[in-house]
Enzyme design. Structure first.
Site, short mmCIF file in Angstrom:
data_model
loop_
_atom_site.label_atom_id
_atom_site.label_comp_id
_atom_site.label_asym_id
_atom_site.label_seq_id
_atom_site.Cartn_x
_atom_site.Cartn_y
_atom_site.Cartn_z
N THR B 107 0.82 -1.22 0.00
CA THR B 107 0.00 0.00 0.00
C THR B 107 0.85 1.26 0.00
O THR B 107 0.61 2.17 0.77
CB THR B 107 -0.94 0.02 1.22
OG1 THR B 107 -0.13 -0.20 2.37
CG2 THR B 107 -1.98 -1.04 1.11
N THR B 183 2.97 -5.43 4.84
CA THR B 183 3.85 -5.56 6.00
C THR B 183 3.73 -6.90 6.72
O THR B 183 4.64 -7.29 7.44
CB THR B 183 3.57 -4.45 7.02
OG1 THR B 183 2.18 -4.45 7.32
CG2 THR B 183 3.99 -3.12 6.47
N ASP B 184 2.59 -7.61 6.55
CA ASP B 184 2.37 -8.80 7.36
C ASP B 184 3.50 -9.82 7.24
O ASP B 184 3.93 -10.40 8.23
CB ASP B 184 1.04 -9.47 6.97
CG ASP B 184 -0.14 -8.76 7.60
OD1 ASP B 184 0.09 -7.67 8.17
OD2 ASP B 184 -1.26 -9.29 7.52
N LYS B 262 7.91 -8.54 12.62
CA LYS B 262 6.79 -7.63 12.89
C LYS B 262 6.28 -7.94 14.28
O LYS B 262 5.88 -9.06 14.56
CB LYS B 262 5.68 -7.84 11.86
CG LYS B 262 4.57 -6.80 11.96
CD LYS B 262 3.51 -6.97 10.87
CE LYS B 262 2.54 -5.80 10.90
NZ LYS B 262 1.50 -5.89 9.87
#
Lengths: 650, 461
Positions: B107, B183-184, B262
């Site tokens: 994104t 990002t996951d 993360k």
């Protein structure tokens, strides 16, 4: 030098037709086409914030914070693929936004580090109730929308807001106000400071639920705007489910004159400020339109009008002040020539203000130049020296009839400042720029932002729509209080003096008043006057305003009735009751040294007192005599006998 | 046809629109039992119900109307939105490094997608320049959409495609590569590319955003600037993840692809280097190194692309009382490699032993990693550890569980010979196992402790 700024100011003031508000009549407002509408904000009384579980209504001091977070805002596209004008303006200002966070009142949601939790249902219920009272058409499904705010007042860069109802109306005694819509939204941060490129906010208020009621621009004079605002607030308060006190209710007032533009005066904290603000704003616009005509008559072509500028390198005396407020590396003194603009920079706009202020305000907001941020060729109080002026003019190859602005700035700010000056002057050739303005306590306003449009709306992709079923609406409908206008008519029928209505409605005392009447049989006109005069006065004297629980009054009147006291005794007791709300009524009476005396006993004293008054007098003025006797008896009579009856007996 | 005219509407709501002949993007006046509403009909998200019609009213707000309350509806006009990020030619500045941006569907720049009601990315250099013009001051940019998947859909196929694309770009003489990524699973990809692209001569920087770029406070623009700065100007020729250091808009951190993870579902500063310090800090203007030793940028093109991946490797997150049939089932289904994520120093309960023996007998490669994330597997400390090693589980040092999964998959894509697999697993390629854990490699401060609060007040989290 023939041009005289002071004379020009007076002349332009006259041309604008400005008059003080106290002298203005409806025909004056009709002449310039006064038009105004309201956006009334009201915080809702909920335990928690709107999209997270932080407590609502807990505030902290500026310096009391646990952490700071820094953000910069960037404009994004609206749903319809447009950039919003305000967004672009805010981006040009390149502000560093600092948020001061208190752990108790801010979680990761406030600082946009976590997506929203489901909408607070308590808040939604209250918003629907108020929408129903406002006769709005309730939507079938609530869609959370993002309204962009790039000033940093909300860390996400947008406010989550949703429409609850559209197209309603609110009855005032002499007029009906048409309503455009009512939305529920999260409150913004409170600004701590805004200096240069750094703006500081605190997040305690952020995210508290509030509603915004928007009216059509139906108001035709400043007083009517205030009255309308009062009625909307009365309606909100009649539910008993909204917050009161400082900052709990704020309004934005939209004003325009004929040929002008919608200008929004933001965050007016008190309704009583509205008349002066709207009066001044409508004349500001009217005066700027006269200035436009003045410029166009000179034959200026707005498509080809351009400023020119040069750097002033001489160390001049007048520049000291400008240099003192300027900040950044490599500050330069810049002179800008405004072709054919002579007469504008001292042109009246608001009391004590000129078109120069329009430019100066924008330099502060857009280019981040702290005030005083410019000096012009038309200074009224400390005009620039002729020799300096002609020197600079020469450098700029200025022609006769040109005007001059000098500012100090550094780096990128110079470019922004030059653009800002040129932009505002070209707007002056077109009309009134749509903008939001900040209200000042003297009734004038200053530029705050370019007015945002519908382009700043964007659907919230983090929340699902919330359907509002008919049964739910019906349930809320069944528990609504009656309309304010019906209460108004009741008060009128009861013969309650009109001057107390505002107090009764703004404190939402009507339901209590009805209850007291119902339970004690006290005369409505008496209890109305008691609340609006005695209670209001006592409250004004007291230091615990806002903390007094009005329901004690019901017990007081019940006590007086049970003890067979005359209700007027309440007038004596209210002051102490306000001070010591927990004290027994009997104890208050004891501390007042009040004694119970029989009716006959009081009446029996009358002949003696009359005789005493008459002593040594040749002629007796009956009225004076009666007043004197009343005065002698009042202290012991109050509570024991109806004073009117006593007066009659005398 | 219906699809375009009645975008997203289905069932009853679709019938109502058809009945009154009102299209999506048509302006309409709707009479309902709750009053009259006017606005433009908007598309409806696929997963929303079929009982409401969405309109945008004149003030810009969207509202839903319950179709059961509609008494009549009329189309009064038509105005289709033209949603487009303004596209401007990305300028070429002589002297600036050439950077290639690979798009994978993250994104970085995005727009609204009515199908899901969420955001979808927009991407070309022109669009990026329109949205983040500052990029032109950092590098000369070229972009390529390698594929478009959401982060959670990234997998072996995508790792291989990316590794090959990186090889090609280096061959062409690029100065740095940025990969836009959801990002996951950014850290999974970081590890995979570290193993697949060895001996890199230029930086390969993975970047994403925790807040989509359709919001003014998005971290996308700044992350992108940081990543471009790192890719174009940094001396660190490794696979790195570039994301926010603190949650404030201040600086980014460059993490090694093999040591990053993360650590928060939504914070901007979610990526942390585990068991070590990050490589460097990066802001709009410069790289501020933290680690002294790293692989330096070179002028050659001698990258080794090793695009292998075995898809029969799994992870087993142990919980107390876990039954052995879970492991048996994996073996039965043909899994060749299993990464255990054990408790404490690397333990599972005794009941699993027979199943572990059975798996070992079948030649399944088993390695132990830690639920604690920080620290080393120490299987000699307790008997259980020794037992398990005897039964064929190999301790994987301080390799992160996800990294171990990626690495074992990558190795089994090349060999299944037990000795080779073990040797390769335990020989670090780029610090996926480190010999020492620096004292500041583990810093999870506890909020509420006065000293910590004092620190947080001054230093942005």
């Amino acid at each position: 030098m023939s041009f005289n700024p002071r004379y020009n100011y007076g002349k332009s003031l006259k041309e604008s037709g400005w008059i003080p508000r106290r002298k203005a009549k409806q025909q004056d407002y009709n002449r310039i086409g006064f038009m105004s509408g309201l956006e009334v904000h009201q915080q809702l009384l909920t335990k928690e914030k709107m999209f997270c579980h932080c407590p609502a209504g807990i505030f902290n001091h500026h310096d009391d914070f646990d952490a700071e977070i820094i953000r910069h805002m960037r404009p994004t596209l609206s749903e319809l693929g447009e950039y919003d004008g305000t967004a672009l303006m805010e981006f040009r200002t390149r502000k560093e936004i600092v948020y001061r966070i208190k752990n108790e009142t801010a979680c990761t949601y406030e600082v946009d580090d976590t997506p929203p939790f489901p909408l607070n249902s308590e808040a939604l219920g209250i918003a629907i109730e108020i929408s129903l009272l406002s006769k709005l058409n309730i939507v079938g499904e609530v869609h959370i929308t993002r309204k962009q705010y790039l000033d940093g007042s909300i860390p996400t860069g947008f406010q989550r807001t949703a429409i609850i109802g559209v197209e309603g109306e609110l009855a005032m005694p002499k007029k009906k106000i048409r309503l455009i819509q009512l939305s529920i939204e999260e409150d913004s941060c409170r600004e701590i400071s805004d200096i240069g490129h750094r703006r500081i906010y605190k997040t305690d208020r952020l995210g508290m639920p509030l509603i915004e009621t928007v009216t059509y621009p139906d108001f035709v004079n400043p007083d009517e705007v205030m009255e309308g605002c009062d009625y909307i607030r009365f309606l909100n308060r009649s539910t008993g489910k909204v917050r009161t006190g400082m900052g709990a209710g704020r309004q934005d007032v939209n004003v325009s004159c004929r040929g002008g533009s919608r200008v929004e005066i933001k965050g007016v904290a008190h309704t009583k400020w509205i008349p002066e603000l709207t009066h001044n704003e409508v004349f500001r616009q009217w005066s700027l339109l006269r200035m436009r005509d003045f410029l166009l008559e000179k034959g200026i072509d707005k498509n080809n009008w351009k400023t020119s500028n040069c750097e002033i390198t001489e160390n001049l005396d007048f520049s000291k002040e400008l240099l003192k407020t300027a900040s950044g590396k490599g500050i330069k003194l810049i002179a800008v020539n405004l072709p054919a603009f002579e007469g504008c920079l001292s042109w009246f706009t608001q009391p004590g203000k000129t078109f120069k202020n329009e430019i100066s305000d924008r330099l502060k907001v857009i280019a981040c130049l702290e005030k005083p941020n410019c000096i012009t060729s038309e200074e009224i109080d400390n005009p620039l020296d002729d020799s300096i002026l002609s020197n600079v003019r020469e450098q700029l190859s200025a022609k006769e009839g040109d005007a001059l602005i000098i500012f100090a700035a550094a780096g990128e700010d110079i470019k922004t400042a030059l653009e800002t000056i040129e932009e505002r002057c070209i707007m002056a050739l077109e009309g009134i720029p749509e903008e939001t303005r900040k209200s000042l306590s003297d009734g004038t306003t200053i530029f705050e932002r370019v007015l945002p449009g519908a382009d700043r709306m964007y659907p919230d992709t983090d929340t699902a729509p919330i359907p509002l079923e008919d049964e739910y609406i019906k349930k809320l409908e069944s528990q609504l209080p009656e309309d304010i206008i019906d209460r108004y008519n009741k008060l009128k029928d009861w013969g309650v003096p009109e001057d107390v209505y505002t107090y009764i409605f703004s404190r939402n005392l009507f339901p209590l008043m009805e209850e007291i009447i119902g339970k004690t049989g006290v005369k409505p006109s008496y209890i109305g006057a008691f609340l609006g005069h005695e209670l209001k006065f006592a409250e004004g004297q007291s230091k615990n305003e806002g903390e007094f629980n009005y329901r004690i009054l019901l017990r007081l009147f019940e006590f007086l009735k049970e003890q067979d006291y005359d209700f007027a005794l309440a007038e004596v007791m209210i002051k102490d009751l306000m001070k010591h709300p927990k004290m027994e009524f009997e104890s208050i009476l004891a501390s007042l040294r009040h004694k119970r005396v029989g009716r006959d006993e009081i009446l029996a004293r009358i002949p003696f007192l009359k005789q005493k008054f008459a002593e040594g007098k040749k002629e007796i003025d009956e009225l004076k005599q009666r007043n004197w006797v009343m005065g002698q008896l009042k202290a012991s009579a109050i509570g024991n006998i109806d004073l009117q009856e006593l007066s009659k007996e005398i | 046809m219906d699809k375009d005219i009645f975008q997203g509407y289905k069932g009853d709501a679709l019938e109502v629109l058809k009945k009154y002949q009102v299209r999506v993007w048509g302006t309409t006046r709707v009479e309902t039992t709750r009053g009259t509403f006017e606005g433009t009909v908007l598309p409806r998200a696929e997963n929303d119900d079929d009982k409401h019609i969405v309109i945008k009213i004149i003030t810009g707000y969207n509202i839903g109307i319950d179709i059961r309350n509609i008494t009549s509806m009329k189309e009064t006009g038509y105005k289709k939105a033209n949603y487009k990020i303004p596209e401007k030619q990305f300028p070429v500045t002589p002297g600036l490094p050439k950077v290639k941006l690979f798009g994978t569907g993250g994104t970085i720049a995005s727009r609204l997608d009515y199908r899901t009601g969420a955001v979808i990315p927009a991407f070309s250099p022109g669009e990026l320049y329109g949205a983040v013009p500052e990029l032109a001051d950092i590098c000369n940019l070229d972009t390529e959409k390698v594929f478009a998947v959401f982060s959670e859909n990234m997998g072996p196929k995508q790792y291989i495609a990316l590794a090959k694309a990186i090889g090609k770009e280096i061959e062409k003489g690029i100065d740095g590569i940025v990969i836009g990524h959801g990002t996951d699973t950014l850290h999974h990809t970081g590890a995979a590319l570290t193993f697949m692209c060895q001996n890199l001569p230029v930086p390969v920087v993975l970047v994403g955003s925790q807040r989509s770029s359709d919001r003014p406070s998005s971290d996308a623009a700044l992350n992108l600037m940081h990543a471009m700065r790192a890719a174009g100007h940094s001396d660190i020729a490794e696979v790195q993840v570039c994301m926010f250091g603190p949650t404030s808009d201040e600086y980014g951190l460059l993490h090694k692809g093999t040591r990053v993870r993360k650590m928060h579902s939504s914070y901007r500063s979610t990526f942390r280097t585990i068991g070590d310090t990050p490589l460097a800090r990066v802001n709009r203007n410069e790289i501020l190194p933290i680690k002294k030793n790293y692989n330096k940028r070179r002028n050659d093109k001698n990258v080794k692309i090793l695009p292998y991946f075995h898809d029969k490797v799994s992870m087993l997150y142990y919980y107390p009382g876990m039954s052995p049939d879970v492991l048996d089932a994996m073996v039965e289904k043909g899994y060749k490699g299993i990464i255990f994520v054990g408790t404490g120093l690397g333990h599972v309960n005794k009941e699993l032993y027979p199943a572990i023996e059975r798996a070992h007998a079948k030649g399944v490669h088993m390695f132990m990693t830690l639920q604690t994330l920080w620290g080393y597997v120490h299987m000699f400390v307790y008997d259980t550890g020794r037992d398990m090693m005897a039964k064929g589980i190999i301790p994987a040092g301080n390799m992160l569980p996800e990294v171990a999964w990626v690495k074992l998959s990558w190795i089994l894509g090349q060999t299944e010979e037990p000795g080779d697999v073990k040797r390769m697993m335990l020989t670090p390629i780029n610090d996926e196992i480190t010999l020492r854990e620096p004292y500041n490699g583990y810093l999870v401060y506890q909020g509420g402790v006065p000293e910590v609060e004092e620190f947080i007040k001054k230093v942005h989290k």
